[in-house]
Design an enzyme around this catalytic site. Structure first.
Site, PDB file in Angstrom:
ATOM      1  N   ARG A  66      11.157  -7.550 -20.448  1.00 16.06           N
ATOM      2  CA  ARG A  66      11.492  -8.435 -21.579  1.00 16.06           C
ATOM      3  C   ARG A  66      11.038  -7.876 -22.926  1.00 16.06           C
ATOM      4  NH1 ARG A  66       9.523 -12.275 -17.810  1.00 16.06           N
ATOM      5  NH2 ARG A  66       7.521 -12.332 -18.911  1.00 16.06           N
ATOM      6  N   LYS A 172       4.688  -5.957  -0.987  1.00 20.57           N
ATOM      7  CA  LYS A 172       4.239  -7.161  -0.325  1.00 20.57           C
ATOM      8  C   LYS A 172       3.799  -8.172  -1.390  1.00 20.57           C
ATOM      9  CE  LYS A 172      -0.692  -6.268   0.554  1.00 20.57           C
ATOM     10  NZ  LYS A 172      -1.278  -7.511   0.097  1.00 20.57           N
ATOM     11  N   HIS A 202       0.965   0.141   1.208  1.00 22.59           N
ATOM     12  CA  HIS A 202       0.340   1.364   0.691  1.00 22.59           C
ATOM     13  C   HIS A 202      -0.680   1.951   1.652  1.00 22.59           C
ATOM     14  CE1 HIS A 202      -2.731  -1.573  -0.652  1.00 22.59           C
ATOM     15  NE2 HIS A 202      -3.567  -0.558  -0.568  1.00 22.59           N
ATOM     16  N   GLU A 240     -14.282  -5.506   1.761  1.00 13.86           N
ATOM     17  CA  GLU A 240     -14.363  -5.277   0.319  1.00 13.86           C
ATOM     18  C   GLU A 240     -15.679  -5.842  -0.191  1.00 13.86           C
ATOM     19  OE1 GLU A 240     -10.314  -5.543  -1.847  1.00 13.86           O
ATOM     20  OE2 GLU A 240     -10.262  -7.142  -0.359  1.00 13.86           O
ATOM     21  N   ASP A 259      -3.115 -11.833   3.303  1.00 15.31           N
ATOM     22  CA  ASP A 259      -3.176 -10.740   2.348  1.00 15.31           C
ATOM     23  C   ASP A 259      -3.409  -9.392   3.015  1.00 15.31           C
ATOM     24  OD1 ASP A 259      -3.155  -9.772  -0.330  1.00 15.31           O
ATOM     25  OD2 ASP A 259      -5.334  -9.683  -0.330  1.00 15.31           O
ATOM     26  N   HIS A 264      -1.576  -4.794   6.576  1.00 16.61           N
ATOM     27  CA  HIS A 264      -2.385  -3.583   6.755  1.00 16.61           C
ATOM     28  C   HIS A 264      -2.961  -3.464   8.168  1.00 16.61           C
ATOM     29  CE1 HIS A 264      -1.841  -3.357   2.555  1.00 16.61           C
ATOM     30  NE2 HIS A 264      -2.913  -3.996   2.167  1.00 16.61           N
TER      31      HIS A 264
END
Length: 510
Positions: A66, A172, A202, A240, A259, A264
């Protein structure tokens, strides 16, 4: 139809698989080019590919958005992203060549913008020599997929021909359950055939994930023991040490299982558990992964074989961090989990009776992704009492990140006059074993999409099967209230430890 073979580099020997693969005439349009993913990952990866000489001379990058940018403003934006995020050293000559093929089209997902895009791509086919070959990267939320795909179809930019190809690359999440994933697949496949759809996970582009296949099928010492006769259980972990980091609005309602586990971790499970493919051609590899996912299901009862949690305030290293319910923008009554663990089984002769434990979480002890295959104890140990007390089960641990490599744990005699056996590690690390630097995952996946190499991209069948495995767990969790709290900096809720203790196992501490 796929037309990769329509262009052959005359300077290369196609039979020599050791040579790097170079994309043929092509261009890429990125929708959502001003978003974080494009700025931090996609644009640096495209520059790195150009810097490594893996893009065609006339490669053309078109941003669509945009903002009222002209070509120069967009070039400045791409350069800033490349300089900030590129893996390779910034080279002015490479940049000047790449910048000649950078364009920006202003528009929304309406008729006028796509009419301008179509007209400009037609001009670029001639002026830049793209050959009509375009990859459309949808770096936008899934609710915009339908509009973009149908607009591309309306202006005639979605059809493959005998001499050119069109492909769509999708990020995703691939839906939020099996029904929504199937609906999303139908929307995309109504415009693009499945062979032209590249779904990005990924993790599959990481060098150590691809090394799973080399480790298994190139080494006789591993594959004969890669089964239920020798392996006691498998642990797949993605931990994480960060919190939501300002993503509370996005994350609430999604959670750790959707998620990470659905894509994964289930893809890692499929690569670990699959049978040997007849080749590494996309169809052969995908067929074996599908067989595994078709045979995989959750172990019941779910109140004993799953665990979920939300991180509470605590110490992350030397820093005291707030809990999830205190995070800005997060509903303190939310039932969204930041930790998820489950027990799965693969109903096949190879894996009968072997539990697969999958876990993922935020604000855990450290950042690590690994696959641990834990072996059964030796059927007979001719040691006196106390001589092997310090010996644990043998294990092969594939470290996906960080410190990529493989560790083998086995028993060895302690030096001295007595027989004492203790665990030792044999370690392979990519950083010390190879002088070559591993490409970033998005480099590999973008190049594969341009080359029509879909081995590392989940098919719609894989996506739907993954949801069919996870849906019963999420549905069960939805009926039992809020997740258990766990302190930041620890390794998750107590229920996750109980989950393994019931089977006589315990989680590894990476």
């Amino acid at each position: 139809m796929s037309t990769t073979s329509a262009w052959v580099n005359p300077l290369r020997n196609a039979k020599d698989k050791r040579l790097p693969r170079i994309a043929g005439p092509s261009g890429m349009v990125i929708f959502g080019v001003t978003g974080d993913l494009a700025r931090k990952k996609l644009l640096p990866a495209i520059y790195d590919l150009a810097n490594r000489g893996l893009l065609p001379a006339g490669f053309t990058l078109v941003g669509y958005g945009r903002r009222g940018w002209d070509k120069q403003a967009f070039c400045n934006y791409v350069r800033e992203a490349a300089e900030a995020g590129a893996r390779t050293t910034f080279n002015e000559r490479v940049w000047e060549h790449l910048a000649k093929g950078i364009e920006f089209i202003q528009g929304n997902f309406d008729d006028a913008g796509f009419d301008k895009l179509s007209a400009r791509l037609s001009e670029l086919n001639t002026s830049r020599g793209t050959g009509g070959n375009w990859a459309y990267y949808l770096s936008v939320p899934p609710e915009f997929f339908s509009d973009i795909c149908h607009q591309l179809e309306r202006v005639g930019m979605s059809n493959n021909t005998e001499s050119s190809w069109r492909r769509v690359i999708i990020e995703k999440p691939f839906g939020h359950d099996q029904a929504s994933a199937r609906e999303l697949n139908e929307i995309v496949n109504a415009v693009f055939p499945e062979s032209s759809v590249f779904r990005i996970d990924h993790y599959l582009g990481k060098e150590t994930v691809q090394n799973i296949m080399a480790l298994r099928f190139a080494n006789q010492i591993f594959e004969p023991m890669w089964n239920a006769h020798y392996i006691d259980h498998v642990q797949i972990t993605m931990a994480e040490d960060i919190g939501l980091g300002g993503r509370a609005g996005y994350y609430d309602g999604i959670g750790a299982a959707r998620d990470v586990i659905q894509n994964h971790l289930l893809q890692l499970l499929a690569l670990v558990a699959m049978e040997e493919p007849s080749s590494f051609a996309p169809a052969a590899l995908q067929a074996e992964k599908i067989k595994v996912l078709e045979a995989t299901q959750a172990v019941h009862p779910l109140n004993k074989t799953t665990a979920r949690g939300q991180y509470a305030a605590g110490w992350q290293g030397s820093e005291y961090v707030k809990g999830l319910r205190e995070e800005e923008g997060f509903d303190p009554e939310s039932t969204t989990e930041t930790y998820a663990a489950c027990t799965l089984k693969v109903n096949s002769r190879r894996w009968a009776g072997v539990p697969f434990y999958l876990r993922t979480g935020k604000r855990l002890g450290r950042r690590v992704t690994e696959i641990a295959l834990v072996f059964k104890t030796a059927p007979h140990q001719p040691f006196d009492q106390g001589q092997a007390e310090a010996l644990d089960q043998n294990a092969v641990v594939i470290r996906v990140q960080p410190d990529e490599g493989v560790t083998m744990r086995f028993g060895s005699k302690v030096p001295g006059s007595t027989m004492e056996v203790r665990d030792v590690n044999m370690d392979f690390a990519y950083a010390s074993a190879f002088t070559e630097e591993s490409p970033e995952a998005y480099e590999r996946l973008i190049l594969d999409a341009l080359l029509d190499e879909s081995s590392l991209f989940p098919t719609n069948r894989e996506v739907e099967l993954s949801w069919s495995i996870l849906d019963p767990i999420i549905e069960y969790w939805a009926g039992i209230g809020q997740p258990e709290q766990y302190r930041a900096g620890t390794w998750g809720p107590e229920s996750a430890d109980r989950m393994l203790r019931r089977q006589g196992h315990s989680w590894r501490r990476p």
